[in-house]
Design an enzyme around this catalytic site. Sequence first.
Site, PDB file in Angstrom:
ATOM      1  N   CYS A   1      12.824   3.003  -3.193  1.00  0.00           N
ATOM      2  CA  CYS A   1      12.843   2.879  -4.937  1.00  0.00           C
ATOM      3  C   CYS A   1      14.469   2.931  -5.304  1.00  0.00           C
ATOM      4  O   CYS A   1      14.506   1.652  -6.176  1.00  0.00           O
ATOM      5  CB  CYS A   1      12.263   4.140  -5.286  1.00  0.00           C
ATOM      6  SG  CYS A   1      11.122   4.281  -5.697  1.00  0.00           S
TER       7      CYS A   1
ATOM      8  N   GLU B   1       5.809   5.963 -12.403  1.00  0.00           N
ATOM      9  CA  GLU B   1       5.366   7.395 -11.607  1.00  0.00           C
ATOM     10  C   GLU B   1       6.998   7.857 -10.908  1.00  0.00           C
ATOM     11  O   GLU B   1       7.605   6.790 -11.008  1.00  0.00           O
ATOM     12  CB  GLU B   1       4.319   6.477 -10.796  1.00  0.00           C
ATOM     13  CG  GLU B   1       4.773   7.786  -9.626  1.00  0.00           C
ATOM     14  CD  GLU B   1       3.950   8.933  -9.715  1.00  0.00           C
ATOM     15  OE1 GLU B   1       3.019   8.607 -10.592  1.00  0.00           O
ATOM     16  OE2 GLU B   1       4.491   9.546  -9.900  1.00  0.00           O
TER      17      GLU B   1
HETATM   18  N1  LIG Z   1       7.023   4.996  -3.015  1.00  0.00           N
HETATM   19  C1  LIG Z   1       7.732   5.481  -4.338  1.00  0.00           C
HETATM   20  O1  LIG Z   1       8.704   6.555  -3.628  1.00  0.00           O
HETATM   21  C2  LIG Z   1       7.617   5.515  -5.683  1.00  0.00           C
HETATM   22  C3  LIG Z   1       7.575   6.279  -6.515  1.00  0.00           C
HETATM   23  C4  LIG Z   1       7.814   5.945  -7.871  1.00  0.00           C
HETATM   24  C5  LIG Z   1       7.383   4.575  -8.559  1.00  0.00           C
HETATM   25  N2  LIG Z   1       7.696   3.078  -7.241  1.00  0.00           N
HETATM   26  C6  LIG Z   1       7.198   2.264  -7.690  1.00  0.00           C
HETATM   27  O2  LIG Z   1       5.664   2.303  -7.426  1.00  0.00           O
HETATM   28  C7  LIG Z   1       4.954   0.447  -7.316  1.00  0.00           C
HETATM   29  C8  LIG Z   1       4.426   0.488  -5.592  1.00  0.00           C
HETATM   30  O3  LIG Z   1       5.428   1.286  -4.985  1.00  0.00           O
HETATM   31  P1  LIG Z   1       4.729   1.435  -3.827  1.00  0.00           P
HETATM   32  O4  LIG Z   1       5.460   2.259  -2.706  1.00  0.00           O
HETATM   33  O5  LIG Z   1       3.097   2.338  -3.285  1.00  0.00           O
HETATM   34  O6  LIG Z   1       3.877  -0.074  -2.359  1.00  0.00           O
HETATM   35  P2  LIG Z   1       3.822  -0.220  -1.678  1.00  0.00           P
HETATM   36  O7  LIG Z   1       3.742  -1.392  -0.684  1.00  0.00           O
HETATM   37  O8  LIG Z   1       3.451   1.031  -0.872  1.00  0.00           O
HETATM   38  O9  LIG Z   1       2.124  -0.462  -2.234  1.00  0.00           O
HETATM   39  C9  LIG Z   1       2.328  -1.358  -2.807  1.00  0.00           C
HETATM   40  C10 LIG Z   1       0.082  -2.088  -2.336  1.00  0.00           C
HETATM   41  O10 LIG Z   1      -0.313  -3.313  -2.867  1.00  0.00           O
HETATM   42  C11 LIG Z   1      -1.090  -3.471  -2.772  1.00  0.00           C
HETATM   43  N3  LIG Z   1      -0.769  -5.152  -3.385  1.00  0.00           N
HETATM   44  C12 LIG Z   1      -0.334  -5.894  -3.523  1.00  0.00           C
HETATM   45  N4  LIG Z   1      -0.657  -6.791  -4.468  1.00  0.00           N
HETATM   46  C13 LIG Z   1      -1.625  -6.366  -4.730  1.00  0.00           C
HETATM   47  C14 LIG Z   1      -3.055  -7.156  -5.674  1.00  0.00           C
HETATM   48  N5  LIG Z   1      -2.653  -8.088  -6.573  1.00  0.00           N
HETATM   49  N6  LIG Z   1      -4.812  -6.680  -5.758  1.00  0.00           N
HETATM   50  C15 LIG Z   1      -4.958  -5.253  -4.914  1.00  0.00           C
HETATM   51  N7  LIG Z   1      -3.492  -4.581  -4.017  1.00  0.00           N
HETATM   52  C16 LIG Z   1      -2.328  -5.263  -4.180  1.00  0.00           C
HETATM   53  C17 LIG Z   1      -0.788  -3.826  -1.011  1.00  0.00           C
HETATM   54  O11 LIG Z   1      -1.008  -4.327  -0.094  1.00  0.00           O
HETATM   55  C18 LIG Z   1      -0.002  -2.616  -0.871  1.00  0.00           C
HETATM   56  O12 LIG Z   1      -0.493  -2.216  -0.411  1.00  0.00           O
HETATM   57  C19 LIG Z   1       6.318   0.154  -6.705  1.00  0.00           C
HETATM   58  O13 LIG Z   1       6.665  -0.968  -8.794  1.00  0.00           O
HETATM   59  C20 LIG Z   1       7.766   1.186  -6.731  1.00  0.00           C
HETATM   60  O14 LIG Z   1       8.821   0.786  -7.127  1.00  0.00           O
HETATM   61  C21 LIG Z   1       7.453   3.856  -5.995  1.00  0.00           C
END
Ligand SMILES: NC(=O)c1ccc[n+]([C@@H]2O[C@H](COP(=O)([O-])OP(=O)(O)OC[C@H]3O[C@@H](n4cnc5c(N)ncnc54)[C@H](O)[C@@H]3O)[C@@H](O)[C@H]2O)c1
Length: 457
Positions: free
Chosen positions: A271, A155
Amino acid sequence: MNVTIIGTGYVGLVAGACLADIGNNVFCLDVDPRKIDLLNAGGIPIYEPGMGEVVRSNVEAKRLQFSTDAAAAVAHGDIQFIAVGTPPDEDGSADLQYVLAAARTIGRTMESFKVVVDKSTVPVGTADKVAAVIREELEKRGRTDLGFSVISNPEFLKEGAAVDDFMRPDRIVIGYTDDAAGREALAAMRKLYAPFNRNHERSRVMDVRSAEFTKYAANAMLATRISFMNELANLADMVGADIEAVRQGIGSDPRIGYSFLYAGTGYGGSCFPKDIQALTRTAREHGQALRVLEAVEAVNDAQKNMLAAKVFARFGADLTGRTFALWGLAFKPNTDDMREAPSRVVLLELVRAGARIVAHDPIAVDEARRVLQLDFADNPALLNRVSFSSAKDPMEALAGADALIIVTEWKAYRSPNLERLKAQMKSAVIFDGRNLYEPGAMKDAGIVYQGIGRNSA
Ligand SMILES: NC(=O)c1ccc[n+]([C@@H]2O[C@H](COP(=O)([O-])OP(=O)(O)OC[C@H]3O[C@@H](n4cnc5c(N)ncnc54)[C@H](O)[C@@H]3O)[C@@H](O)[C@H]2O)c1
């Protein structure tokens, strides 16, 4: 199409809501019941412009649901997105425990062919690990007849513009395995993303490992541009050049371009810091040092101290009796995300030196209160020196301040009333970590102004 999103955080919620908005039936799963309860009660756990409306309208249209029921989630989607967190491990490498737990959930309950999509940012080779875990669970159940294929679809959305970025992506990277199941999975992904490709084809289809690598390479390049400019800005301060003029001078070369060349207080957020660390750790595991990226990280760590260093240089190391206004807590505008925010470093350093801080942020104050408790866990009494002004008017934070420190470039800070600013403050001094103002105009207004790399005036 029926789509399941495992992990309803920043990325999962945005992806789920946007995929529902183009007509898919989306089931969002999370292990955090508070998050799911909040969403089911009509709340939104994150601040993201436009997000509330997309979620609400799609819940009303019954295309979007939230649950903690893992079996129901796996049963729902032909496509299963894994969008859980990949935080840094103790050694900086990406912690894959949540990704692999999500894979296990899929393997334990799937009853039909599944396209499993790694949307989380994961190191090269993770898709193989995800496949191995699913296979292991299927073997335990004696259901190796069930097919699946793992796709890498990183993403690229930016917090603060996430809905728009997801709806109008620059590119959609899809990594697949070139076998029968992989081609079936690719066809499903093409169908899912077809509405985003009506104007022109945005998909970049490649092998899985290259797709996984692409996400890290993109963030590494962007972070490199930031650290490069920050290092040059510090030199510009010493030699009397203006980094903003330099930025425009080099940006006009189309091979360089203007984007992501702003000097400042260093990058933060969820990130860049963790992805740069993870990529350098991956390289080390392979016996290679990514020397450029290791320098990028070191320069960024130092840059986060730059504003505090400028304050110490002017007011001395003991700031007892001093009060500073701080504008901007979130790691960037239009978000309440405080992960790795430079404001946390500035706050810690100045408060430890005896200063009082009156902070303003339009959105992130609640989140700041939460994370600062962690930052000041060693000595919670120091937190009494930090207060927050009303979100409505940044000027209120200035009353009696020895200086204003700007950490985040919120729009509300762009054109302050300088007469009111001077009248409010004890001394008219600004340390601008985002280079929001023209040094010449500040000088004319009788304000002592220090930007980052702008001291030529
Ligand atoms: N935040 C950003 O801007 C962004 C942009 C691009 C990519 N990413 C990537 O996307 C991924 C997610 O990032 P995010 O910022 O959304 O994280 P986040 O911490 O906001 O959300 C992760 C969610 O996953 C849930 N979770 C954890 N284990 C789980 C399981 N086994 N089953 C179901 N739910 C579960 C958590 O409770 C949490 O709500 C990361 O790898 C990050 O590097 C983030």
